[in-house]
Design a protein around this motif. Structure first.
Motif, PDB file in Angstrom:
ATOM      1  N   TYR A  77      52.441   0.021 -19.312  1.00  0.00           N
ATOM      2  CA  TYR A  77      51.301   0.332 -20.166  1.00  0.00           C
ATOM      3  C   TYR A  77      51.081   1.843 -20.167  1.00  0.00           C
ATOM      4  O   TYR A  77      51.436   2.532 -19.225  1.00  0.00           O
ATOM      5  N   GLN A 133      47.617   4.417 -20.715  1.00  0.00           N
ATOM      6  CA  GLN A 133      46.160   4.381 -20.761  1.00  0.00           C
ATOM      7  C   GLN A 133      45.653   5.721 -21.249  1.00  0.00           C
ATOM      8  O   GLN A 133      45.950   6.757 -20.642  1.00  0.00           O
ATOM      9  N   LEU A 187      44.072   0.261 -22.410  1.00  0.00           N
ATOM     10  CA  LEU A 187      45.462   0.031 -22.020  1.00  0.00           C
ATOM     11  C   LEU A 187      46.241  -0.528 -23.195  1.00  0.00           C
ATOM     12  O   LEU A 187      45.799  -1.473 -23.854  1.00  0.00           O
ATOM     13  N   ASP A 226      53.165  -3.315 -27.860  1.00  0.00           N
ATOM     14  CA  ASP A 226      52.432  -2.868 -29.045  1.00  0.00           C
ATOM     15  C   ASP A 226      52.820  -1.466 -29.521  1.00  0.00           C
ATOM     16  O   ASP A 226      52.676  -1.154 -30.697  1.00  0.00           O
ATOM     17  N   MET A 231      48.445   8.587 -19.001  1.00  0.00           N
ATOM     18  CA  MET A 231      48.548   7.876 -17.729  1.00  0.00           C
ATOM     19  C   MET A 231      49.404   6.639 -17.979  1.00  0.00           C
ATOM     20  O   MET A 231      49.092   5.848 -18.878  1.00  0.00           O
ATOM     21  N   LEU A 239      50.980   3.119 -16.490  1.00  0.00           N
ATOM     22  CA  LEU A 239      50.746   2.108 -15.462  1.00  0.00           C
ATOM     23  C   LEU A 239      51.811   1.021 -15.534  1.00  0.00           C
ATOM     24  O   LEU A 239      52.109   0.505 -16.609  1.00  0.00           O
ATOM     25  N   GLN A 245      48.122 -10.027 -12.832  1.00  0.00           N
ATOM     26  CA  GLN A 245      49.046  -8.904 -12.775  1.00  0.00           C
ATOM     27  C   GLN A 245      48.610  -7.980 -11.646  1.00  0.00           C
ATOM     28  O   GLN A 245      47.420  -7.791 -11.395  1.00  0.00           O
ATOM     29  N   PHE A 277      48.985  -4.044 -10.291  1.00  0.00           N
ATOM     30  CA  PHE A 277      49.274  -2.733 -10.857  1.00  0.00           C
ATOM     31  C   PHE A 277      49.660  -1.719  -9.793  1.00  0.00           C
ATOM     32  O   PHE A 277      49.159  -1.751  -8.659  1.00  0.00           O
ATOM     33  N   GLY A 278      50.506  -0.779 -10.222  1.00  0.00           N
ATOM     34  CA  GLY A 278      50.746   0.412  -9.418  1.00  0.00           C
ATOM     35  C   GLY A 278      49.619   1.416  -9.613  1.00  0.00           C
ATOM     36  O   GLY A 278      48.696   1.196 -10.407  1.00  0.00           O
ATOM     37  N   GLY A 313      49.804   4.297 -10.927  1.00  0.00           N
ATOM     38  CA  GLY A 313      49.907   5.079 -12.146  1.00  0.00           C
ATOM     39  C   GLY A 313      50.648   6.390 -11.968  1.00  0.00           C
ATOM     40  O   GLY A 313      50.711   6.956 -10.871  1.00  0.00           O
ATOM     41  N   ARG A 330      50.519  10.082 -13.839  1.00  0.00           N
ATOM     42  CA  ARG A 330      49.882  10.925 -14.856  1.00  0.00           C
ATOM     43  C   ARG A 330      50.929  11.920 -15.337  1.00  0.00           C
ATOM     44  O   ARG A 330      51.320  12.826 -14.610  1.00  0.00           O
ATOM     45  N   TYR A 340      39.120  -6.564 -13.379  1.00  0.00           N
ATOM     46  CA  TYR A 340      39.769  -5.530 -12.593  1.00  0.00           C
ATOM     47  C   TYR A 340      38.834  -4.334 -12.491  1.00  0.00           C
ATOM     48  O   TYR A 340      38.002  -4.095 -13.377  1.00  0.00           O
ATOM     49  N   LEU A 384      44.818  -0.284 -11.758  1.00  0.00           N
ATOM     50  CA  LEU A 384      43.811  -1.338 -11.831  1.00  0.00           C
ATOM     51  C   LEU A 384      43.925  -2.225 -10.602  1.00  0.00           C
ATOM     52  O   LEU A 384      45.027  -2.628 -10.217  1.00  0.00           O
TER      53      LEU A 384
END
Lengths: 116, 112
Positions: A35, A37, A43, A59, A88, A90, A105, A107-108, A110, A112, B36, B44
């Protein structure tokens, strides 16, 4: 505890460079996601992968590609970085729908990325 | 079209007061619902989920969420806010297949 690790927290690159963002997960998740952000846009899904060597456009795939050669690793590639790709990024992973379909899910932290 | 709405960009509460962050959704079938939290320059972090069962779901850090099927809402709540709860909160809806929809996020500001 699930761990999703993104290789860099901060990255600065120049326009036209080929940029690699790496993501590794340690939970044997089949599904992995990338993703971006951005303020005001939330997101947005770039690409996702159901399993090794499988990928699907999200998308906003334009200007990006991905690689999933091993189950634990999902790479995002900016073929020729542009300033509008400053964002950013993710990474996330998850078990697929089915037996573990109630799992979220993960997440890491991120990356930047700044493109100058 | 499927969507998730978080109608408030920002919620301000005083420390010790109850907080509510609102979420409504328009997704067909019986989706899975998640909240989240995101702290500055972090990813998140999963708080809680609703799959089936009790309409009140308890999660991490004292947060809970109330599911209302008739109103297609999934509001996040906490009885007593802390300054450290100040962060960005996302409501997320998964159709159980290939579609995950993220709300735009609500920034929570808790004042001491």
């Amino acid at each position: 505890d699930v761990k999703v690790t993104q290789s860099s927290r901060y990255l600065v690159k120049r326009t036209g460079e080929k940029v690699f963002l790496e993501c590794v997960q340690d939970m044997d998740h089949e599904n992995m996601f990338w993703y971006r952000q951005d303020p005001g846009l939330g997101l947005r899904l770039i690409y996702f992968s159901y399993d090794v060597k499988m990928k699907e456009k999200g998308d906003i795939p334009e200007g990006y590609s991905v690689s999933r050669e091993k189950k634990e690793r999902f790479s995002l590639i900016l073929e020729s970085a542009s300033t509008n790709q400053t964002s950013m990024y993710l990474c996330a992973s998850r078990f697929p729908a089915g037996a573990y379909s109630n799992q979220p899910q993960h997440f890491g932290d991120g990356t930047r990325l700044s493109i100058l | 079209a499927q969507s998730v709405a978080q109608p408030e960009d920002q919620v301000n509460v005083a420390e010790g007061n109850p907080l509510t962050v609102k979420c409504t959704y328009s997704v067909s079938g019986n989706p899975y619902l998640f909240w989240y939290v995101q702290y500055p320059n972090r990813g998140l972090q999963f708080l809680l989920k609703y799959i089936t069962g009790d309409n009140l779901v308890k999660g991490s850090y004292g947060f809970e969420a109330e599911f209302n099927k008739s109103q297609t809402s999934f509001h996040l709540k906490k009885p007593s806010a802390l300054v450290s709860d100040s962060a960005l909160y996302f409501c997320v809806v998964w159709d159980g297949g290939f579609k995950t929809i993220f709300g735009a996020g609500t920034r929570l500001f808790v004042k001491a």
